[in-house]
Design an enzyme around this catalytic site. Structure first.
Site, PDB file in Angstrom:
ATOM      1  N   ALA A 106      43.364  91.856  84.252  1.00  0.00           N
ATOM      2  CA  ALA A 106      44.518  91.832  83.524  1.00  0.00           C
ATOM      3  C   ALA A 106      44.414  93.443  83.695  1.00  0.00           C
ATOM      4  CB  ALA A 106      44.323  91.735  82.264  1.00  0.00           C
ATOM      5  N   ARG A 149      43.985  96.358  73.883  1.00  0.00           N
ATOM      6  CA  ARG A 149      45.580  95.063  73.387  1.00  0.00           C
ATOM      7  C   ARG A 149      44.982  94.195  74.102  1.00  0.00           C
ATOM      8  NH1 ARG A 149      50.658  98.126  75.537  1.00  0.00           N
ATOM      9  NH2 ARG A 149      50.361  99.253  73.619  1.00  0.00           N
ATOM     10  N   LEU A 194      47.105  91.192  76.013  1.00  0.00           N
ATOM     11  CA  LEU A 194      48.466  91.370  76.160  1.00  0.00           C
ATOM     12  C   LEU A 194      49.019  89.783  75.887  1.00  0.00           C
ATOM     13  CD1 LEU A 194      47.077  91.956  80.213  1.00  0.00           C
ATOM     14  CD2 LEU A 194      48.785  92.782  78.474  1.00  0.00           C
ATOM     15  N   ASN A 195      48.102  88.432  75.011  1.00  0.00           N
ATOM     16  CA  ASN A 195      49.071  87.163  75.455  1.00  0.00           C
ATOM     17  C   ASN A 195      47.561  86.473  74.358  1.00  0.00           C
ATOM     18  OD1 ASN A 195      49.456  84.541  75.125  1.00  0.00           O
ATOM     19  ND2 ASN A 195      49.819  84.757  77.230  1.00  0.00           N
ATOM     20  N   GLU A 200      35.190  87.426  79.905  1.00  0.00           N
ATOM     21  CA  GLU A 200      33.892  87.691  79.553  1.00  0.00           C
ATOM     22  C   GLU A 200      33.344  87.097  78.608  1.00  0.00           C
ATOM     23  OE1 GLU A 200      33.433  89.763  83.390  1.00  0.00           O
ATOM     24  OE2 GLU A 200      31.826  88.486  84.555  1.00  0.00           O
TER      25      GLU A 200
HETATM   26 MO1  MOS Z   1      32.865  86.979  86.768  1.00  0.00          MO
HETATM   27  S1  MOS Z   1      31.302  85.846  86.730  1.00  0.00           S
HETATM   28  O1  MOS Z   1      32.640  88.515  88.083  1.00  0.00           O
HETATM   29  O2  MOS Z   1      33.439  85.950  88.179  1.00  0.00           O
END
Ligand code: MOS
Length: 733
Positions: free
Chosen positions: A506, A623, A625-626, A700
């Site tokens: 992103a 920030r 974004l969505n 993540e």
């Molecule tokens: Mo992520 S586990 O770096 O696709």
């Protein structure tokens, strides 16, 4: 100017997905398509003495059976098989390369047939004689042979001594089993020749250019002759970062037969492409009675294969997150006879922070402190590991807003003190931390005089919403309606895109688009200034913005030229620019996202059934974004955290060195009935230092800490501490 950035915008590819118009790697059809089926090794280690494919070849419709003995040529050097994400140490697995068996279910032959059913049936007729060798798949049996791979152990001060002398100590071992990704879409590749002898491979992957480079290297092909496309990915979560063997086999088949070939792996075969490594985590924390820390020691031992050193440091988070004058942390590996593990959502953090945050909860119990209070007492505004400030860190605000939304102040401290009818109620919490990374990325923008823009970059959308955020950023920066923006991605012929991983896409692609949109703006201003009596005659490129199809003076918005007029004046019907964004190596600040997770469990003690009835995950990730797609990312992470805490475990039969539950019936994961109320909060985290738009990424962070919050809630409900995941009902008895 931010009509779209920061809003709740539905996926621009949503309609294509729900109507089936979005095609995945195994759905590209062409006349004469050949279907592949993989024959798997039934032993865990040894060599192939003899393969007899004669019976398979007699089946009508079978075209060929490829083995290490008759396959087309592949590179011999192990280095030729290193992709962008391959571990530095070791030799990548090479399918059908030679007679060596390195793990159970290893692909050893590829049956090619006119129909998939034929190929699959014929695969069952391939006879193999093996020479077996001794093997082990048991991490516990291998733990004493664990070795350091990354760098020497890291430490500040003498943590072992400080721990031994601490007034209050907690020390324990935690365990996370092997887990598998189980994306909806299995790995698949469709390799199609064009008339001129060039090959296009539709592949399930998180990085088309990575796969392209790898295949060119393995098959000694020129980049122009091999194109990789992956317009949609049905979930990958890290398993698609590296090129997987189905794509090699599809190319082998296509080269051998000179026909188009498709290979889709079965669910069981998907279990051989990678997994989250089983990890033993040892954590020792020493504190003063006031809840300030004296020492943190975190040692992890994770499995890797015999042939590669896959390592994602589980323990460095413990050195970074909390204020402690001393720390020692060390990530080690132990070899087993299995495929190489791979990245799985928040690799190293989902597991390492699980152990740290359970240990912090146990320490809070020992100190008789509220778990949030303990974390505030050792809160750090600096990265403790490197003693640097953060570009931004609003974790304190995550604790505050998360606790408030959850109603944490009503928690009774004593375990077993809260009930709802016949059920025990437990409230637990944890912190989460992940990196905020950014990678060199390019974008091409083509603006046409009819007010339409095409934005192209070889990044991937692995289900995270990349198509949508790219369109939002481009629409805002070009002053166009969202519907006038078309996104192209997942194609190796497009401008530079890295594998989509590490939550870096992103930030990276947004800035590539912003940079390129700036070039477009510059060109439009040049054209606008050529208009007779141009109202923008003295304007600078930074002094104008593109708004509603016009080039507008920012400080005097009535001074404007329409984009259409400017392009007509310049006699151009399209403007195309390509820009690459590189991010400065600024080591002066640490870059991280953070979160605070609060979980409620309700437990029927007689049956041991655990329900995660409420989760609040408060996230600080720069920030957003969505807000819609970002919330979905966090929610997905929380659901996975529920699975990690309660359900997920790939079981091994060590006698055969084989996964016992490689299917979604016996590998348990949360379904809708296991998921109740999940609330996602994004705390405000302005960050002008990390990058111009202040973007950090959210793919993540949602899973990190979630399993710990649930495990801590289970302790609070029952008074029983289970440190081995998953916390199944038998462990509560
Ligand atoms: Mo992520 S586990 O770096 O696709």
């Amino acid at each position: 100017m931010n009509a779209y950035i920061g809003t709740s915008t539905s996926r621009i590819d949503g309609r294509a997905k729900v109507t089936g118009a979005a095609k995945y790697a195994g759905e590209f059809n062409i006349d004469g398509l050949v279907y592949g089926a993989v024959v798997e090794s039934t032993i865990a280690k040894g060599r192939i003495k003899h393969i007899d494919a004669s019976e398979a070849l007699r089946v009508r419709g079978v075209l060929d059976v490829l083995t290490h003995q008759n396959r087309p040529r592949m590179a011999d050097a192990s280095a030729a098989y290193k992709d962008d994400v391959a571990p530095e140490e070791g030799s990548p697995f090479r399918p059908l390369y030679d007679d060596k068996i390195m793990f159970s279910f290893q692909p050893i032959a590829l049956v090619l047939a006119e129909e998939w059913e034929t190929a699959r049936f014929a695969a069952s007729l391939v006879r193999v004689e093996y020479e077996t060798a001794a093997f082990t798949t048991d991490l516990q049996a291998q733990r004493n042979s664990a070795f350091v791979v990354e760098k020497p152990e890291s430490h500040r001060g003498n943590a072992d001594k400080a721990f031994a002398a601490a007034a209050v100590r907690h020390e324990a071992e935690y365990f996370i089993p092997i887990e598998h990704h189980n994306a909806m879409e299995p790995f698949a590749a469709t390799a199609i020749w064009d008339g001129g002898g060039k090959l296009t491979i539709y592949n399930k992957t998180q990085g088309v250019q990575n796969v392209q480079r790898y295949l060119c290297s393995v098959f000694n092909m020129k980049p122009d002759d091999l194109r990789v496309r992956s317009p949609f990915t049905g979930g990958a979560f890290g398993s698609g970062l590296r090129p997987q063997y189905e794509t090699v086999l599809a190319v082998l088949g296509a080269v051998k037969l000179r026909r188009p070939v498709r290979l889709a792996l079965t669910r069981r075969q998907v279990y051989t492409v990678g997994y989250r490594p089983a990890t033993i985590e040892h954590v020792a924390i020493g504190a003063k009675p006031d809840g300030t820390l004296d020492a943190i020691v975190h040692e992890a031992i994770a499995v890797t294969s015999q042939h590669e050193d896959f390592s994602r440091n589980d323990t460095a988070w413990s050195g970074q997150l909390y204020k402690s004058p001393t720390a020692r942390y060390e990530h080690r590996l132990a070899r087993v006879d299995l495929p190489t593990p791979c990245d799985m959502r928040a690799p190293g953090a989902a597991t390492g922070v699980y152990a740290l945050e359970c240990a912090m909860d146990e320490l809070a119990v020992a100190l008789k402190l509220d778990p949030v209070d303990l974390r505030l007492r050792c809160y750090s505004d600096r990265d403790q590991h490197t003693n640097r400030p953060y570009t931004s860190k609003q974790l304190r605000e995550c604790y505050r807003q998360g606790a408030q939304a959850f109603g944490w102040s009503k928690r009774r401290a004593a375990p077993r003190s809260m009930r709802d009818g016949t059920e025990l109620v437990g409230w637990g919490m944890a912190s989460g931390v992940w990196e905020a990374l950014q990678m060199e990325t390019a974008a091409r923008i083509t603006l046409t005089a009819n007010g339409h823009a095409e934005v192209a970059s070889a990044v991937s959308d692995i289900g995270t919403g990349t198509y949508t955020i790219m369109a939002q950023v481009a629409a805002d920066l070009l002053g166009l309606p969202l519907d006038n923006v078309t996104i192209k991605l997942g194609d190796s012929t497009l401008p530079l895109g890295q594998v989509e991983g590490g939550s870096w896409t992103a930030a990276s692609v947004s800035h590539a688009i912003a940079k390129t949109a700036g070039e477009i703006r510059k060109e439009l201003l040049r054209l606008a200034q050529a208009v007779p009596d141009s109202p923008l005659a003295n304007a600078t490129v930074d002094g104008v913005a593109l708004v509603d199809g016009r080039i507008v003076h920012k400080r005097a918005p009535d001074r404007a030229v329409s984009i259409a007029d400017a392009m007509r004046q310049g006699k151009v019907d399209r403007i195309e620019r390509e820009g690459t964004v590189q991010f400065e190596d600024d080591d002066s600040h640490a870059r991280n996202t953070h979160s605070a997770i609060f979980a409620e469990v309700k437990i029927d003690e007689e049956l041991g059934v655990i329900r995660v009835t409420r989760v609040v995950n408060a996230v600080a990730a720069g920030r957003i974004l969505n807000t819609k797609t970002a919330s979905s990312q966090i929610m997905g992470g929380v659901v996975w955290g529920i699975g990690m805490a309660l359900h997920e475990e790939t079981l091994l039969d060590h006698r055969f060195g084989r996964f016992m539950n490689p299917n979604i019936a016996e590998y348990h994961m949360p379904v809708n009935a296991d998921v109740y109320d999940i609330k996602v909060i994004f705390v405000d985290e302005p960050d002008t230092r990390i990058n111009p738009m202040g973007i950090k990424g959210v793919g993540e962070i949602g899973i990190v800490g979630t399993a710990a919050a649930i495990a801590n809630a289970i302790y609070h409900a029952t008074g029983k501490r289970v440190r081995d995941l998953p916390i199944t009902l038998d462990k509560l008895r």
